[in-house]
Scaffold this motif. Structure first.
Motif, PDB file in Angstrom:
ATOM      1  N   THR A   1       0.820  -1.206   0.000  1.00 16.10           N
ATOM      2  CA  THR A   1       0.000   0.000   0.000  1.00 16.10           C
ATOM      3  C   THR A   1       0.856   1.260   0.000  1.00 16.10           C
ATOM      4  O   THR A   1       1.751   1.416   0.837  1.00 16.10           O
ATOM      5  CB  THR A   1      -0.928   0.018   1.234  1.00 16.10           C
ATOM      6  OG1 THR A   1      -1.833  -1.090   1.136  1.00 16.10           O
ATOM      7  CG2 THR A   1      -1.732   1.304   1.291  1.00 16.10           C
TER       8      THR A   1
ATOM      9  N   TRP B   1       0.927   5.123   0.709  1.00 17.27           N
ATOM     10  CA  TRP B   1       0.124   5.976   1.588  1.00 17.27           C
ATOM     11  C   TRP B   1       0.961   7.148   2.076  1.00 17.27           C
ATOM     12  O   TRP B   1       2.198   7.057   2.142  1.00 17.27           O
ATOM     13  CB  TRP B   1      -0.381   5.145   2.768  1.00 17.27           C
ATOM     14  CG  TRP B   1      -1.058   5.931   3.855  1.00 17.27           C
ATOM     15  CD1 TRP B   1      -2.335   6.391   3.864  1.00 17.27           C
ATOM     16  CD2 TRP B   1      -0.482   6.352   5.094  1.00 17.27           C
ATOM     17  NE1 TRP B   1      -2.588   7.071   5.028  1.00 17.27           N
ATOM     18  CE2 TRP B   1      -1.463   7.051   5.807  1.00 17.27           C
ATOM     19  CE3 TRP B   1       0.786   6.198   5.673  1.00 17.27           C
ATOM     20  CZ2 TRP B   1      -1.241   7.609   7.065  1.00 17.27           C
ATOM     21  CZ3 TRP B   1       1.017   6.745   6.922  1.00 17.27           C
ATOM     22  CH2 TRP B   1       0.009   7.440   7.598  1.00 17.27           C
TER      23      TRP B   1
ATOM     24  N   THR C   1      -7.760   4.125  -5.308  1.00 19.78           N
ATOM     25  CA  THR C   1      -8.942   4.288  -4.462  1.00 19.78           C
ATOM     26  C   THR C   1      -9.364   5.736  -4.254  1.00 19.78           C
ATOM     27  O   THR C   1     -10.447   5.997  -3.733  1.00 19.78           O
ATOM     28  CB  THR C   1      -8.698   3.685  -3.063  1.00 19.78           C
ATOM     29  OG1 THR C   1      -7.712   4.468  -2.369  1.00 19.78           O
ATOM     30  CG2 THR C   1      -8.235   2.249  -3.153  1.00 19.78           C
TER      31      THR C   1
ATOM     32  N   TYR D   1     -15.903   3.187  -1.319  1.00 22.45           N
ATOM     33  CA  TYR D   1     -14.609   3.126  -0.634  1.00 22.45           C
ATOM     34  C   TYR D   1     -14.650   2.130   0.521  1.00 22.45           C
ATOM     35  O   TYR D   1     -13.690   1.384   0.738  1.00 22.45           O
ATOM     36  CB  TYR D   1     -14.220   4.522  -0.140  1.00 22.45           C
ATOM     37  CG  TYR D   1     -12.837   4.585   0.481  1.00 22.45           C
ATOM     38  CD1 TYR D   1     -11.725   4.099  -0.199  1.00 22.45           C
ATOM     39  CD2 TYR D   1     -12.652   5.123   1.750  1.00 22.45           C
ATOM     40  CE1 TYR D   1     -10.456   4.155   0.359  1.00 22.45           C
ATOM     41  CE2 TYR D   1     -11.388   5.189   2.320  1.00 22.45           C
ATOM     42  CZ  TYR D   1     -10.296   4.702   1.625  1.00 22.45           C
ATOM     43  OH  TYR D   1      -9.051   4.755   2.183  1.00 22.45           O
TER      44      TYR D   1
ATOM     45  N   CYS E   1     -13.781  -1.425  -0.329  1.00 20.77           N
ATOM     46  CA  CYS E   1     -12.435  -1.752  -0.832  1.00 20.77           C
ATOM     47  C   CYS E   1     -11.757  -2.838  -0.005  1.00 20.77           C
ATOM     48  O   CYS E   1     -11.002  -3.663  -0.536  1.00 20.77           O
ATOM     49  CB  CYS E   1     -11.558  -0.502  -0.863  1.00 20.77           C
ATOM     50  SG  CYS E   1     -11.963   0.640  -2.206  1.00 20.77           S
ATOM     51  N   GLU E   2     -12.022  -2.844   1.291  1.00 19.70           N
ATOM     52  CA  GLU E   2     -11.437  -3.878   2.148  1.00 19.70           C
ATOM     53  C   GLU E   2     -11.925  -5.259   1.717  1.00 19.70           C
ATOM     54  O   GLU E   2     -11.138  -6.214   1.615  1.00 19.70           O
ATOM     55  CB  GLU E   2     -11.799  -3.615   3.604  1.00 19.70           C
ATOM     56  CG  GLU E   2     -11.136  -4.562   4.580  1.00 19.70           C
ATOM     57  CD  GLU E   2     -11.545  -4.277   6.019  1.00 19.70           C
ATOM     58  OE1 GLU E   2     -11.225  -5.122   6.872  1.00 19.70           O
ATOM     59  OE2 GLU E   2     -12.187  -3.236   6.269  1.00 19.70           O
TER      60      GLU E   2
ATOM     61  N   VAL F   1      -1.790  -0.850  -3.827  1.00 20.49           N
ATOM     62  CA  VAL F   1      -2.934   0.003  -3.511  1.00 20.49           C
ATOM     63  C   VAL F   1      -2.474   1.451  -3.405  1.00 20.49           C
ATOM     64  O   VAL F   1      -1.595   1.764  -2.599  1.00 20.49           O
ATOM     65  CB  VAL F   1      -3.604  -0.412  -2.179  1.00 20.49           C
ATOM     66  CG1 VAL F   1      -4.828   0.463  -1.913  1.00 20.49           C
ATOM     67  CG2 VAL F   1      -3.985  -1.889  -2.207  1.00 20.49           C
TER      68      VAL F   1
ATOM     69  N   LEU G   1      -3.549   4.412  -1.928  1.00 17.73           N
ATOM     70  CA  LEU G   1      -4.552   4.643  -0.892  1.00 17.73           C
ATOM     71  C   LEU G   1      -4.741   6.129  -0.571  1.00 17.73           C
ATOM     72  O   LEU G   1      -3.819   6.938  -0.717  1.00 17.73           O
ATOM     73  CB  LEU G   1      -4.133   3.907   0.381  1.00 17.73           C
ATOM     74  CG  LEU G   1      -5.136   3.833   1.528  1.00 17.73           C
ATOM     75  CD1 LEU G   1      -6.382   3.058   1.126  1.00 17.73           C
ATOM     76  CD2 LEU G   1      -4.484   3.180   2.751  1.00 17.73           C
ATOM     77  N   ASN G   2      -5.929   6.448  -0.095  1.00 16.63           N
ATOM     78  CA  ASN G   2      -6.216   7.804   0.383  1.00 16.63           C
ATOM     79  C   ASN G   2      -5.245   8.184   1.487  1.00 16.63           C
ATOM     80  O   ASN G   2      -4.812   7.334   2.271  1.00 16.63           O
ATOM     81  CB  ASN G   2      -7.647   7.881   0.932  1.00 16.63           C
ATOM     82  CG  ASN G   2      -8.693   7.666  -0.134  1.00 16.63           C
ATOM     83  OD1 ASN G   2      -8.379   7.352  -1.268  1.00 16.63           O
ATOM     84  ND2 ASN G   2      -9.948   7.814   0.222  1.00 16.63           N
TER      85      ASN G   2
ATOM     86  N   THR H   1      -9.479   3.502   5.665  1.00 16.06           N
ATOM     87  CA  THR H   1      -8.052   3.711   5.424  1.00 16.06           C
ATOM     88  C   THR H   1      -7.238   2.971   6.480  1.00 16.06           C
ATOM     89  O   THR H   1      -6.245   2.293   6.167  1.00 16.06           O
ATOM     90  CB  THR H   1      -7.710   5.211   5.458  1.00 16.06           C
ATOM     91  OG1 THR H   1      -8.466   5.886   4.449  1.00 16.06           O
ATOM     92  CG2 THR H   1      -6.226   5.437   5.205  1.00 16.06           C
TER      93      THR H   1
ATOM     94  N   ILE I   1      -7.292  -0.844   5.860  1.00 14.86           N
ATOM     95  CA  ILE I   1      -6.458  -1.262   4.730  1.00 14.86           C
ATOM     96  C   ILE I   1      -4.986  -1.201   5.101  1.00 14.86           C
ATOM     97  O   ILE I   1      -4.197  -2.075   4.719  1.00 14.86           O
ATOM     98  CB  ILE I   1      -6.760  -0.396   3.482  1.00 14.86           C
ATOM     99  CG1 ILE I   1      -8.180  -0.696   2.977  1.00 14.86           C
ATOM    100  CG2 ILE I   1      -5.739  -0.670   2.367  1.00 14.86           C
ATOM    101  CD1 ILE I   1      -8.622   0.151   1.811  1.00 14.86           C
TER     102      ILE I   1
ATOM    103  N   SER J   1      -2.371  -4.519   5.194  1.00 12.90           N
ATOM    104  CA  SER J   1      -1.290  -4.454   4.203  1.00 12.90           C
ATOM    105  C   SER J   1      -0.048  -5.173   4.719  1.00 12.90           C
ATOM    106  O   SER J   1       0.332  -5.029   5.878  1.00 12.90           O
ATOM    107  CB  SER J   1      -0.936  -3.000   3.888  1.00 12.90           C
ATOM    108  OG  SER J   1      -2.050  -2.301   3.374  1.00 12.90           O
TER     109      SER J   1
END
Length: 282
Positions: free
Chosen positions: A5, A7, A40, A123, A126-127, A142, A144-145, A153, A156, A160
């Motif tokens: 991920t 981030w 995402t 959203y 997504c998980e 990913v 990610l936001n 968030t 996730i 990860s």
């Protein structure tokens, strides 16, 4: 299967998506993993644009026989409906992706909804999508936001296997990095990998200096700024970009594009090494 991920905990755009695109694409060209890149962020169509899924789309002749155009409703939106109804299976996920390199890299684009409420419903699924998709792909990247306020968030990040912490090349960012390493709830020191985006090797905050100050055993990863790569993202030719640079066998380390590709390779190699470490623990 590994979830990697990308981030950051910033409020602005710091080049995270470009870094994810670069590493996922390089991985697809150089390594034989079945890989998915999942975007995402709300209404962020950079990944779709980067791989030519728009009016300027070009068919990629190497590594792929892809001739499809991405339907804006066929990405996460489509999978979200099935996941919410508990009807999404691993074999169905490729039906909602765009092939970049056949059997190597696919991309599923971010939700494009006008209403915030509609987006949040997608959203939150997504998980569930990731839990299904990880049974089909070797690697899921990913994009990610940012931030840690949203519960999805957080979940996730927790699920990860590797978290790429994207940071800017600023002193304040390096100070915040030390604080984030103490956030044991979301990630551990072993699965958190810092990466400097839009890296300038002529800055006093070089990767070696920063690594020394932070007490990092290995030199911190970087993705330098490359005007040619940035243009490829805008023009939808990222897939061709990495094929062409591979064929050219870039060797001049002073060349900006060569340095960019070298650092993308270093980051990709570090991820593969970390993945192998994870597999050995199982």
């Amino acid at each position: 299967m590994v979830i990697v991920t990308f981030w950051n905990n910033n409020t602005g755009k710091i080049g995270q998506t470009h870094s994810a695109l670069a590493i996922a694409s390089y991985m697809g060209v150089e390594h034989n993993y079945k890989t998915l890149l999942m975007a995402t962020k709300y209404n962020d169509q950079v990944a779709m644009q980067a791989f030519g899924a728009n009016e300027r789309k070009k068919t990629i002749g190497l590594f792929t026989n892809n001739k499809q155009t991405m339907d804006l409703e066929s990405g996460i939106e489509g999978m979200s409906k099935l996941a919410t109804a508990n009807r999404l299976s691993p074999e169905m996920v490729p039906n909602y992706t765009k092939i970049v390199y056949k059997n190597r890299l696919e991309v599923v684009t971010a939700p494009k909804k006008k209403m915030d409420l509609d987006y949040m419903k997608i959203y939150r699924s997504c998980e569930d999508i990731l839990n299904v998709a990880k049974r089909y792909y070797d690697i899921i990247f990913v994009d990610l936001n940012n931030g840690i306020e949203d519960e999805t968030t957080k979940e996730i990040l927790k699920m990860s296997d590797i978290v790429i912490l994207n940071i800017e090349q600023k002193l304040s960012e390096f100070e915040k990095l030390a604080e984030l390493k103490q956030e044991k709830e979301l990630f551990t020191a072993k699965n958190l990998i810092p990466m400097i985006n839009r890296y300038d090797r002529k800055s006093k905050y070089s990767s070696k200096n920063v690594s020394r100050e932070l007490g990092e055993k290995k030199e911190i990863l970087t993705i330098p700024y490359s005007n040619l790569f940035a243009e490829a993202v805008q023009e939808g030719t990222v897939a061709e970009f990495f094929i062409n640079t591979r064929l050219k066998k870039l060797e001049d380390s002073n060349d900006r594009t060569t340095f960019f590709v070298q650092e993308v390779k270093r980051a990709t190699d570090a991820l593969i090494y970390k993945m192998q470490e994870l597999q050995m623990r199982i």
